[in-house]
Design a protein around this motif. Structure first.
Motif, PDB file in Angstrom:
ATOM      1  N   ILE A 198      12.269 -29.793 -85.838  1.00  0.00           N
ATOM      2  CA  ILE A 198      13.136 -30.972 -85.719  1.00  0.00           C
ATOM      3  C   ILE A 198      13.448 -31.510 -87.111  1.00  0.00           C
ATOM      4  O   ILE A 198      14.603 -31.785 -87.447  1.00  0.00           O
ATOM      5  N   TRP A 199      12.425 -31.578 -87.970  1.00  0.00           N
ATOM      6  CA  TRP A 199      12.637 -32.099 -89.329  1.00  0.00           C
ATOM      7  C   TRP A 199      13.580 -31.195 -90.107  1.00  0.00           C
ATOM      8  O   TRP A 199      14.461 -31.663 -90.815  1.00  0.00           O
ATOM      9  N   VAL A 230      16.611 -40.509 -86.026  1.00  0.00           N
ATOM     10  CA  VAL A 230      16.931 -39.595 -84.926  1.00  0.00           C
ATOM     11  C   VAL A 230      18.129 -38.739 -85.330  1.00  0.00           C
ATOM     12  O   VAL A 230      19.122 -39.258 -85.831  1.00  0.00           O
ATOM     13  N   GLY A 231      18.004 -37.428 -85.115  1.00  0.00           N
ATOM     14  CA  GLY A 231      19.096 -36.536 -85.515  1.00  0.00           C
ATOM     15  C   GLY A 231      19.286 -35.405 -84.522  1.00  0.00           C
ATOM     16  O   GLY A 231      18.651 -35.378 -83.457  1.00  0.00           O
ATOM     17  N   GLY A 288      18.177 -32.539 -84.523  1.00  0.00           N
ATOM     18  CA  GLY A 288      16.934 -31.811 -84.225  1.00  0.00           C
ATOM     19  C   GLY A 288      16.265 -32.366 -82.977  1.00  0.00           C
ATOM     20  O   GLY A 288      15.903 -31.619 -82.061  1.00  0.00           O
ATOM     21  N   ASP A 289      16.156 -33.704 -82.920  1.00  0.00           N
ATOM     22  CA  ASP A 289      15.570 -34.337 -81.714  1.00  0.00           C
ATOM     23  C   ASP A 289      16.417 -34.000 -80.493  1.00  0.00           C
ATOM     24  O   ASP A 289      15.914 -33.676 -79.424  1.00  0.00           O
ATOM     25  N   LEU A 301      12.845 -39.030 -92.543  1.00  0.00           N
ATOM     26  CA  LEU A 301      12.744 -37.995 -91.498  1.00  0.00           C
ATOM     27  C   LEU A 301      11.687 -38.352 -90.460  1.00  0.00           C
ATOM     28  O   LEU A 301      11.732 -37.895 -89.330  1.00  0.00           O
ATOM     29  N   ASN A 347      17.063 -31.887 -88.932  1.00  0.00           N
ATOM     30  CA  ASN A 347      17.518 -33.215 -89.379  1.00  0.00           C
ATOM     31  C   ASN A 347      17.689 -33.256 -90.899  1.00  0.00           C
ATOM     32  O   ASN A 347      18.594 -33.903 -91.421  1.00  0.00           O
ATOM     33  N   LYS A 373      11.410 -44.972 -84.042  1.00  0.00           N
ATOM     34  CA  LYS A 373      12.558 -44.179 -84.465  1.00  0.00           C
ATOM     35  C   LYS A 373      13.729 -45.129 -84.629  1.00  0.00           C
ATOM     36  O   LYS A 373      13.728 -46.220 -84.061  1.00  0.00           O
ATOM     37  N   PHE A 385      21.310 -41.617 -79.672  1.00  0.00           N
ATOM     38  CA  PHE A 385      21.996 -40.725 -80.615  1.00  0.00           C
ATOM     39  C   PHE A 385      23.289 -40.172 -79.991  1.00  0.00           C
ATOM     40  O   PHE A 385      24.367 -40.244 -80.581  1.00  0.00           O
ATOM     41  N   TRP A 419      20.962 -31.804 -91.572  1.00  0.00           N
ATOM     42  CA  TRP A 419      21.985 -32.795 -91.175  1.00  0.00           C
ATOM     43  C   TRP A 419      22.178 -33.815 -92.312  1.00  0.00           C
ATOM     44  O   TRP A 419      23.279 -34.285 -92.556  1.00  0.00           O
ATOM     45  N   ASN A 459      18.252 -45.063 -84.809  1.00  0.00           N
ATOM     46  CA  ASN A 459      19.465 -44.259 -84.639  1.00  0.00           C
ATOM     47  C   ASN A 459      20.620 -44.945 -85.365  1.00  0.00           C
ATOM     48  O   ASN A 459      20.845 -46.147 -85.194  1.00  0.00           O
TER      49      ASN A 459
END
Ligand SMILES: NC(=O)C1=CN([C@@H]2O[C@H](COP(=O)(O)OP(=O)(O)OC[C@H]3O[C@@H](n4cnc5c(N)ncnc54)[C@H](O)[C@@H]3O)[C@@H](O)[C@H]2O)[C@H](O)CC1
Ligand code: K
Length: 480
Positions: A8-9, A205-206, A208-209, A201, A12, A403, A444, A15, A405
């Protein structure tokens, strides 16, 4: 942090513009630095690389170490199988160098006779986070070969000992792992090196999540979630419809329970209407609505449901008995504010805006992002569930982590965006996501859909247009 968080990291980080090349360079450099700090320089070093990115880290480490050490790199496997661009890039660089000796060993018969006794340090960059099961040949023979020297030659693993946690893994003196320790790792010493991740990170929220939240479970109808939306009153019929419409793009089946008086205004084949006699929900409806909830995976309650006393009683009684994961939104929040006991022990997401947050918890969220996040986390812990505080930055916490967003725009102050959001969170709960991930990814996707509408029409749009953009936001995530 779990290995899943690594992926996920990474996504992100990409991103945010941090490239896999930069991460690999920092990873390999970190390995080289940790080795020289521990063992000095002027060493004879054997680097064993696989064909994945763990191997790629090994290519970079070999280059950095070759500056003041005598390095031999053993590629275990066929170089044609070096998959990622960043690993291939670093492999091509190595092939142009003359001081680093390269040996490509494709077969275990070439590995078994190896004599590594002349080396001071062996670097194990065979397998890392991408390992599935016990090491297969020819990697397996390389693991066994390296283990022949355990205790005699220094052995340093990249990210984690190759083969861990299967039955056969490299007996390393230590592993150099990246950015943070992983809770799954045990039984070997770790040296942690940073590879350039910003602190955001942990919280931002990106995609990846979202990729993890959107993973489909099954292929057959209904396996990818069934959702019940409960809302509407004599005054409102649009809100619950918006929640149901948005959710219908994600889950297989969406049931929409509304008072008959307003249900008659809806005719959309994408949602299965379940009208209830009368103009507003009341205690008389609890049994039947609970029966409906039996057949779904998650529930959204609140959009447009109204604040009449009889309706508040209905909401509280329903929540006392409903055992499904539930999103409590809009007017249902006001009902719950009167008796938080009704949701004790339940799996739920509360989706207040700042005003509703104050009604629920007696405090208006203000100050910096971190100050607000601390308050949301504290209240989520106190109430025993997940709180999604809507705002320019949405803040989400399950009481343990928080988290935030950043997707979305000013055009989304239009009425109904909260209904779309509630529907998305409910749909992601129905997918089987934990409340924290369902809430953060719902925020997100909602904001991303709103940004896509703004791209097309500027800042004046309706919530229905946001709902209609949900499939495009999902497509963007899956293709990222
Ligand atoms: N953010 C970070 O932490 C960074 C990590 N990096 C490094 O990347 C690896 C993960 O790389 P990946 O390509 O996903 O997988 P691996 O290199 O671990 O292995 C995949 C490779 O090996 C084959 N394979 C898988 N299982 C087996 C097996 N049991 N036996 C034999 N072969 C196997 C598979 O087919 C692939 O070809 C991570 O550990 C870090 O070292 C980044 O470089 C920097 C950022
Ligand atoms: K390794």
């Amino acid at each position: 942090m779990r290995i899943e968080d690594v992926y996920i990291w990474d996504i992100n980080a990409k991103w945010l513009g941090i490239t896999p090349y930069q991460l690999m360079e920092n990873a390999g450099a970190g390995v080289a630095r940790a080795i020289e700090e521990r063992f000095g320089t002027g060493l004879k070093i054997a680097v064993f690389s696989g064909t994945g990115n763990n191997g790629g880290d090994g290519f970079v480490a070999a280059r950095h170490l070759s500056f003041e050490n005598n390095v031999t790199l053993f590629l275990i496997g066929d170089e044609a199988r070096i998959r990622s661009e960043e690993a291939r890039h670093n492999w091509e660089i190595l092939k142009k160098l003359d001081f680093v000796k390269i040996k490509v060993l494709k077969d275990s018969s070439q590995i078994k006779p190896l004599d590594l006794s002349g080396f001071d340090v062996i670097v194990d960059a065979l397998l890392g986070a991408g390992t599935k099961g016990e090491p297969r040949e020819p990697i397996r023979s390389a693991v066994e070969k390296i283990n022949e020297y355990a205790g005699k030659t220094k052995i340093v693993s990249v990210d984690l000992p190759s083969g861990y946690p299967s039955g056969i893994w490299v007996k390393a003196d230590f592993a150099v792992t990246f950015q943070w320790d992983k809770e799954e790792y045990e039984g070997f010493e770790r040296v942690i090196v940073k590879i350039g991740y910003p602190r955001e990170l942990y919280h931002l929220v990106g995609p990846g999540d979202a990729k993890f939240a959107l993973r489909k479970k099954g292929e057959h109808k209904g396996q990818n979630g069934k959702l019940l939306v409960i809302g509407g009153s004599e005054d409102y019929f649009g809100a619950p419809y918006l929640a149901a419409k948005a959710a219908s793009y994600l889950v297989d089946l969406v049931y929409l329970a509304m008072p008959e008086y307003s249900a008659r205004r809806i005719n959309d084949p994408d949602v299965i209407l379940r009208p209830f006699e009368g103009r507003n929900f009341g205690k008389k409806d609890v049994e039947d609505v609970l029966a409906l909830a039996e057949g779904v995976d998650a529930v959204v309650i609140g959009p447009g449901i109204g604040t009449r006393a009889e309706t508040k009683e209905f909401v509280l009684e329903f929540l006392r008995w409903c055992e499904k994961p539930v999103v409590i939104d809009a007017d249902a929040l006001k009902a719950v504010a009167e008796d938080l006991e009704a949701i004790k022990g339940r799996k739920f997401v509360l989706t207040p805006h700042a005003g509703e947050f104050r009604i629920l918890f007696g405090k208006k969220p203000e100050g910096s992002l971190e100050e607000k996040a601390k308050l949301v986390m504290e209240k989520a812990k106190a109430v025993g569930g997940t709180v999604l505080l809507k705002g320019v930055y949405d803040i989400i916490s399950d009481g343990n982590v928080w988290k935030y967003n950043k997707t979305g725009n000013r055009g989304m102050t239009t009425g109904g965006t909260g209904d779309v959001l509630a529907g998305l969170v409910g749909a992601l709960l129905a997918f089987g996501n934990e409340p924290l991930r369902a809430a953060s990814v719902g925020a997100f996707l909602n904001g991303m859909a709103g940004d896509m509408v703004k791209e097309e029409v500027g800042e004046n749009f309706t919530a229905l247009e946001i709902a209609r953009k949900v499939p495009y936001a999902v497509k963007w995530v899956l293709e990222f």
